[in-house]
Design an enzyme around this catalytic site. Structure first.
Site, mmCIF file in Angstrom:
data_model
loop_
_atom_site.group_PDB
_atom_site.id
_atom_site.type_symbol
_atom_site.label_atom_id
_atom_site.label_comp_id
_atom_site.label_asym_id
_atom_site.label_seq_id
_atom_site.Cartn_x
_atom_site.Cartn_y
_atom_site.Cartn_z
ATOM 1 N N PRO A 16 44.459 -2.565 14.975
ATOM 2 C CA PRO A 16 44.343 -3.208 16.281
ATOM 3 C C PRO A 16 44.250 -4.725 16.245
ATOM 4 O O PRO A 16 43.586 -5.300 15.377
ATOM 5 C CB PRO A 16 43.056 -2.616 16.875
ATOM 6 C CG PRO A 16 42.363 -1.940 15.766
ATOM 7 C CD PRO A 16 43.389 -1.595 14.730
ATOM 8 N N ASN A 17 44.932 -5.308 17.191
ATOM 9 C CA ASN A 17 44.942 -6.753 17.455
ATOM 10 C C ASN A 17 45.752 -7.562 16.446
ATOM 11 O O ASN A 17 45.919 -8.768 16.619
ATOM 12 C CB ASN A 17 43.505 -7.318 17.565
ATOM 13 C CG ASN A 17 42.740 -6.658 18.695
ATOM 14 O OD1 ASN A 17 43.208 -6.656 19.824
ATOM 15 N ND2 ASN A 17 41.608 -6.052 18.387
ATOM 16 N N ARG A 24 46.049 -15.370 17.453
ATOM 17 C CA ARG A 24 44.683 -14.838 17.393
ATOM 18 C C ARG A 24 43.857 -15.627 16.365
ATOM 19 O O ARG A 24 44.125 -15.530 15.158
ATOM 20 C CB ARG A 24 44.751 -13.365 16.975
ATOM 21 C CG ARG A 24 43.409 -12.726 16.795
ATOM 22 C CD ARG A 24 43.519 -11.356 16.150
ATOM 23 N NE ARG A 24 42.197 -10.781 16.001
ATOM 24 C CZ ARG A 24 41.899 -9.780 15.202
ATOM 25 N NH1 ARG A 24 42.851 -9.207 14.481
ATOM 26 N NH2 ARG A 24 40.671 -9.335 15.116
ATOM 27 N N TYR A 29 42.895 -16.170 10.781
ATOM 28 C CA TYR A 29 43.981 -15.251 10.434
ATOM 29 C C TYR A 29 45.330 -15.931 10.195
ATOM 30 O O TYR A 29 46.308 -15.258 9.897
ATOM 31 C CB TYR A 29 44.124 -14.188 11.534
ATOM 32 C CG TYR A 29 42.847 -13.405 11.762
ATOM 33 C CD1 TYR A 29 42.245 -12.700 10.717
ATOM 34 C CD2 TYR A 29 42.229 -13.355 13.011
ATOM 35 C CE1 TYR A 29 41.067 -11.991 10.915
ATOM 36 C CE2 TYR A 29 41.055 -12.637 13.222
ATOM 37 C CZ TYR A 29 40.479 -11.962 12.171
ATOM 38 O OH TYR A 29 39.317 -11.247 12.354
ATOM 39 N N ASN A 81 46.109 -2.759 6.568
ATOM 40 C CA ASN A 81 45.063 -3.613 7.122
ATOM 41 C C ASN A 81 44.492 -2.840 8.306
ATOM 42 O O ASN A 81 45.089 -2.814 9.383
ATOM 43 C CB ASN A 81 45.605 -4.973 7.564
ATOM 44 C CG ASN A 81 44.481 -5.893 8.040
ATOM 45 O OD1 ASN A 81 43.373 -5.434 8.346
ATOM 46 N ND2 ASN A 81 44.758 -7.177 8.106
ATOM 47 N N ALA A 84 39.879 -3.722 12.910
ATOM 48 C CA ALA A 84 38.554 -3.262 13.358
ATOM 49 C C ALA A 84 38.289 -1.798 13.011
ATOM 50 O O ALA A 84 37.120 -1.370 12.959
ATOM 51 C CB ALA A 84 38.402 -3.501 14.851
ATOM 52 N N ASP A 94 39.841 9.701 6.664
ATOM 53 C CA ASP A 94 40.083 11.114 6.342
ATOM 54 C C ASP A 94 41.578 11.414 6.251
ATOM 55 O O ASP A 94 42.017 12.214 5.423
ATOM 56 C CB ASP A 94 39.439 12.028 7.388
ATOM 57 C CG ASP A 94 37.931 12.182 7.197
ATOM 58 O OD1 ASP A 94 37.388 11.674 6.190
ATOM 59 O OD2 ASP A 94 37.298 12.809 8.069
ATOM 60 N N GLU A 105 44.042 -1.770 0.466
ATOM 61 C CA GLU A 105 43.435 -2.316 1.686
ATOM 62 C C GLU A 105 43.615 -3.834 1.665
ATOM 63 O O GLU A 105 43.248 -4.490 0.688
ATOM 64 C CB GLU A 105 41.945 -1.953 1.690
ATOM 65 C CG GLU A 105 41.176 -2.493 2.869
ATOM 66 C CD GLU A 105 39.682 -2.143 2.786
ATOM 67 O OE1 GLU A 105 39.244 -1.542 1.783
ATOM 68 O OE2 GLU A 105 38.960 -2.499 3.741
ATOM 69 N N HIS A 107 42.996 -7.469 3.817
ATOM 70 C CA HIS A 107 42.422 -8.227 4.934
ATOM 71 C C HIS A 107 42.830 -9.685 4.774
ATOM 72 O O HIS A 107 42.714 -10.247 3.679
ATOM 73 C CB HIS A 107 40.892 -8.134 4.956
ATOM 74 C CG HIS A 107 40.391 -6.750 5.209
ATOM 75 N ND1 HIS A 107 40.349 -6.191 6.465
ATOM 76 C CD2 HIS A 107 39.935 -5.808 4.349
ATOM 77 C CE1 HIS A 107 39.880 -4.950 6.372
ATOM 78 N NE2 HIS A 107 39.624 -4.692 5.101
ATOM 79 N N LEU A 108 43.264 -10.266 5.860
ATOM 80 C CA LEU A 108 43.647 -11.683 5.820
ATOM 81 C C LEU A 108 42.434 -12.569 5.517
ATOM 82 O O LEU A 108 42.516 -13.506 4.733
ATOM 83 C CB LEU A 108 44.239 -12.085 7.176
ATOM 84 C CG LEU A 108 45.549 -11.376 7.537
ATOM 85 C CD1 LEU A 108 45.595 -11.088 9.015
ATOM 86 C CD2 LEU A 108 46.735 -12.213 7.121
ATOM 87 N N SER A 109 41.323 -12.258 6.155
ATOM 88 C CA SER A 109 40.106 -13.060 5.966
ATOM 89 C C SER A 109 39.224 -12.390 4.909
ATOM 90 O O SER A 109 39.402 -11.204 4.594
ATOM 91 C CB SER A 109 39.352 -13.171 7.296
ATOM 92 O OG SER A 109 38.916 -11.890 7.729
ATOM 93 N N ARG A 114 31.865 -13.310 6.244
ATOM 94 C CA ARG A 114 31.774 -13.409 7.707
ATOM 95 C C ARG A 114 30.492 -12.712 8.194
ATOM 96 O O ARG A 114 29.510 -12.687 7.471
ATOM 97 C CB ARG A 114 33.054 -12.806 8.317
ATOM 98 C CG ARG A 114 34.321 -13.558 7.859
ATOM 99 C CD ARG A 114 35.570 -12.996 8.482
ATOM 100 N NE ARG A 114 35.531 -13.077 9.935
ATOM 101 C CZ ARG A 114 36.407 -12.481 10.740
ATOM 102 N NH1 ARG A 114 37.405 -11.766 10.223
ATOM 103 N NH2 ARG A 114 36.306 -12.595 12.037
ATOM 104 N N ARG A 118 30.690 -6.971 8.909
ATOM 105 C CA ARG A 118 32.103 -6.828 8.506
ATOM 106 C C ARG A 118 32.235 -6.482 7.031
ATOM 107 O O ARG A 118 33.305 -6.147 6.546
ATOM 108 C CB ARG A 118 32.877 -8.128 8.762
ATOM 109 C CG ARG A 118 33.155 -8.386 10.220
ATOM 110 C CD ARG A 118 34.154 -9.524 10.400
ATOM 111 N NE ARG A 118 34.097 -10.018 11.748
ATOM 112 C CZ ARG A 118 34.852 -9.561 12.761
ATOM 113 N NH1 ARG A 118 35.762 -8.622 12.561
ATOM 114 N NH2 ARG A 118 34.726 -10.050 13.968
HETATM 115 C C1 DQA Z 1 40.728 -8.252 9.452
HETATM 116 C C2 DQA Z 1 39.215 -8.440 9.358
HETATM 117 C C3 DQA Z 1 38.485 -7.532 10.312
HETATM 118 O O1 DQA Z 1 37.085 -7.789 10.233
HETATM 119 C C4 DQA Z 1 38.919 -7.775 11.741
HETATM 120 O O2 DQA Z 1 38.327 -6.809 12.595
HETATM 121 C C5 DQA Z 1 40.407 -7.795 11.899
HETATM 122 C C6 DQA Z 1 41.221 -8.446 10.876
HETATM 123 C C7 DQA Z 1 41.472 -9.258 8.541
HETATM 124 O O3 DQA Z 1 42.646 -9.041 8.308
HETATM 125 O O4 DQA Z 1 40.892 -10.250 8.113
HETATM 126 O O5 DQA Z 1 40.930 -7.373 12.919
HETATM 127 O O6 DQA Z 1 41.063 -6.944 9.031
#
Ligand code: DQA
Length: 154
Positions: A16-17, A24, A29, A81, A84, A94, A105, A107-109, A114, A118
């Protein structure tokens, strides 16, 4: 037959997002859009003889369905990725353990640098590995690994 060709497929899944990348919170990000990142991954895959398919959704059931579909298709590796869903989706975790498709896995950040909530991911313990905090480069590095792994098993 379908399975054979798809085993050389890497599925890039974004939660999501992440469709909002570029606008964003760019300080967290980055400024690249998701489509720019996806196009780069597809091109890198093509150059290496590996098919890269990309999928983003804001909906939990839809991403679970996509993981189940990946199993039926014989997808060889997933880059995920979970955004959330990292913190909330036992259903997605699952699904990944059910299909037993290896995944990284991404994650950009750096989620450890943080808010404390998280830092705990439902996915880290079942992933092949995790890449955090390297911005969109994390996807490229994860894809390099996936390509090498798929090639070594062919
Ligand atoms: C994220 C980090 C997550 O905490 C956040 O909810 C995201 C982006 C990242 O790519 O850094 O939506 O997955």
């Amino acid at each position: 037959m379908m399975k054979k060709s798809k085993s050389k497929t890497v599925l890039v899944l974004n939660g999501p997002n992440l469709n909002l990348l570029g606008t964003r919170e760019p300080h967290l990000y980055g400024k690249e859009t998701l489509s720019v990142i996806e196009r780069r991954l597809v091109a890198a895959g093509t150059a290496a003889g590996v098919r890269v398919e990309c999928f983003q959704t804001n909906h939990e059931g839809v991403i679970v369905d996509r993981v189940q579909q990946a199993k039926r298709e014989g997808v060889g590796f997933i880059l995920l990725n979970p955004a959330a869903f990292t913190y909330s989706s036992i259903a997605l975790r699952d699904a990944l353990t059910a299909v037993q498709i290896p995944f990284i896995e991404v994650h950009l950040s750096n989620i450890h640098a943080r808010e404390p909530w998280r830092a705990h991911s439902h996915f880290t313990a079942v992933a092949v590995g995790s890449i955090l905090g390297l911005g969109s480069r994390g996807y490229d590095l994860a894809l390099d690994y996936a390509i090498a792994r798929l090639k070594s098993r062919s």
